[in-house]
Scaffold this motif. Structure first.
Motif, short mmCIF file in Angstrom:
data_model
loop_
_atom_site.label_atom_id
_atom_site.label_comp_id
_atom_site.label_asym_id
_atom_site.label_seq_id
_atom_site.Cartn_x
_atom_site.Cartn_y
_atom_site.Cartn_z
N ILE A 46 -7.32 1.22 -6.08
CA ILE A 46 -6.23 0.38 -5.62
C ILE A 46 -6.59 -0.19 -4.25
N PRO A 47 -6.48 -1.49 -4.04
CA PRO A 47 -6.78 -2.07 -2.73
C PRO A 47 -5.93 -1.44 -1.63
N ASN A 48 -6.49 -1.34 -0.45
CA ASN A 48 -5.80 -0.67 0.65
C ASN A 48 -4.48 -1.35 0.99
N ILE A 49 -4.45 -2.67 0.98
CA ILE A 49 -3.23 -3.39 1.34
C ILE A 49 -2.11 -3.07 0.37
N VAL A 50 -2.44 -2.86 -0.91
CA VAL A 50 -1.42 -2.51 -1.90
C VAL A 50 -0.88 -1.11 -1.61
N LYS A 51 -1.77 -0.19 -1.26
CA LYS A 51 -1.32 1.17 -0.90
C LYS A 51 -0.38 1.13 0.30
N VAL A 52 -0.76 0.35 1.30
CA VAL A 52 0.04 0.26 2.52
C VAL A 52 1.44 -0.27 2.21
N LEU A 53 1.50 -1.36 1.46
CA LEU A 53 2.79 -1.97 1.14
C LEU A 53 3.65 -1.04 0.30
N LEU A 54 3.04 -0.36 -0.66
CA LEU A 54 3.80 0.57 -1.50
C LEU A 54 4.35 1.74 -0.69
N ILE A 55 3.53 2.27 0.21
CA ILE A 55 3.97 3.40 1.05
C ILE A 55 5.13 2.98 1.94
N LYS A 56 4.99 1.84 2.61
CA LYS A 56 6.05 1.39 3.53
C LYS A 56 7.33 1.08 2.76
N TRP A 57 7.20 0.43 1.60
CA TRP A 57 8.39 0.08 0.81
C TRP A 57 9.05 1.34 0.24
N TRP A 58 8.24 2.26 -0.31
CA TRP A 58 8.79 3.45 -0.96
C TRP A 58 9.51 4.34 0.05
N PHE A 59 8.91 4.60 1.19
CA PHE A 59 9.54 5.45 2.18
C PHE A 59 10.83 4.83 2.70
N LEU A 95 7.17 9.83 11.95
CA LEU A 95 6.67 11.13 11.52
C LEU A 95 6.06 11.14 10.11
N LEU A 96 6.53 10.23 9.25
CA LEU A 96 6.07 10.25 7.86
C LEU A 96 5.24 9.01 7.49
N THR A 97 5.87 7.85 7.57
CA THR A 97 5.23 6.62 7.09
C THR A 97 3.93 6.34 7.83
N ASN A 98 3.97 6.32 9.15
CA ASN A 98 2.77 6.01 9.92
C ASN A 98 1.69 7.08 9.75
N MET A 100 1.25 8.82 7.03
CA MET A 100 0.69 8.59 5.70
C MET A 100 -0.32 7.44 5.73
N LEU A 101 0.00 6.38 6.47
CA LEU A 101 -0.95 5.26 6.60
C LEU A 101 -2.23 5.72 7.29
N THR A 102 -2.09 6.61 8.27
CA THR A 102 -3.27 7.16 8.94
C THR A 102 -4.08 8.02 7.97
N PHE A 103 -3.39 8.77 7.13
CA PHE A 103 -4.06 9.68 6.19
C PHE A 103 -4.93 8.93 5.18
N ILE A 104 -4.52 7.74 4.74
CA ILE A 104 -5.27 7.01 3.72
C ILE A 104 -6.32 6.08 4.31
N GLU A 105 -6.48 6.09 5.62
CA GLU A 105 -7.48 5.23 6.25
C GLU A 105 -8.89 5.63 5.82
N LYS A 106 -9.73 4.62 5.52
CA LYS A 106 -11.13 4.88 5.21
C LYS A 106 -11.95 4.96 6.49
N THR A 107 -11.56 4.21 7.49
CA THR A 107 -12.18 4.28 8.81
C THR A 107 -11.08 4.47 9.85
N GLU A 108 -11.43 5.03 10.99
CA GLU A 108 -10.44 5.36 12.00
C GLU A 108 -9.70 4.12 12.48
N ARG A 109 -8.39 4.19 12.50
CA ARG A 109 -7.48 3.15 12.96
C ARG A 109 -7.55 1.86 12.13
N ALA A 110 -8.05 1.97 10.91
CA ALA A 110 -8.14 0.78 10.05
C ALA A 110 -6.76 0.25 9.68
#
Length: 203
Positions: A46-59, A95-98, A100-110
């Motif tokens: 799954i492309p990273n941008i899709v993961k990011v949008l789904l995480i932010k929307w779902w939370f 505490l959660l959303t951000n 989670m976005l950090t957790f799925i990063e492939k490179t630091e601060r991506a």
């Protein structure tokens, strides 16, 4: 003929020995493409941008469901409900959303580009809370605007044409969030270009 058979069996014996003695150190590396060719399957990611949008929307939708609807029986005043929702959005985004976005990063601060507050300190909480209230005000006004337009278009009174529910609330919230983050990046780019131009003139 006997020599050929002997060489044939010697080769087979060598292959068996290599297979038996194979380990992580003496085995050649095999690329993902070779694995795909052998297995006949391609890894689908799954492309990273899709993961990011789904995480932010779902939370966002989940927070709306649990706090706005879950506390509806205890907080009958709409202002109190929105206040609790805004606080919950700010705290749980930090505490959660951000996280989670950090957790799925492939490179630091991506994934910092998809956050309004990129600081990873305890005080980021005090920035995410007021930011959440800003978005909440925008979402509330958008709901009111849509309801006014629909009511006037249909000629109906004393009704809510578009009630609050988690899915659409999450989409509205995500839209304003991305809008403000885009504005932040635009302003940063403008200031950087201005600073680069000013430093170039000084030289």
């Amino acid at each position: 003929m006997a020599d050929k058979e002997k060489n044939y069996y010697d080769l087979k014996t060598d292959a068996v020995d290599r297979l038996v003695n194979a380990n992580e150190q003496n085995s050649p590396e095999v690329s993902d493409k070779e694995i795909e060719k052998i297995s006949g399957r391609k890894r689908w990611s799954i492309p990273n941008i899709v993961k990011v949008l789904l995480i932010k929307w779902w939370f966002t939708g989940a927070i709306c469901f649990f706090f706005y609807f879950g506390l509806g029986n205890f907080l009958t005043n709409t202002t109190d409900q929105l206040f609790v929702l805004g606080m919950a959005m700010g705290i749980l985004t930090d505490l959660l959303t951000n996280h989670m976005l950090t957790f799925i990063e492939k490179t630091e601060r991506a994934n910092d580009r998809y956050k309004m507050v990129t600081a990873r300190k305890f005080w980021s909480l005090f920035l995410n809370i007021p930011y959440a209230f800003v978005i909440l005000v925008c979402v509330v006004y958008l709901y009111n605007l849509i309801n006014v337009i629909v009511i006037k278009a249909k000629g109906i009174e004393d009704t809510v044409a578009l009630p609050v529910e988690p899915v659409l609330f999450g989409l509205f919230w995500l839209g304003f969030d991305l809008l403000f983050i885009g504005m932040k990046h635009l302003l940063i780019r403008i200031f950087r270009d201005a600073a680069a131009t000013a430093s170039g003139k000084k030289k």
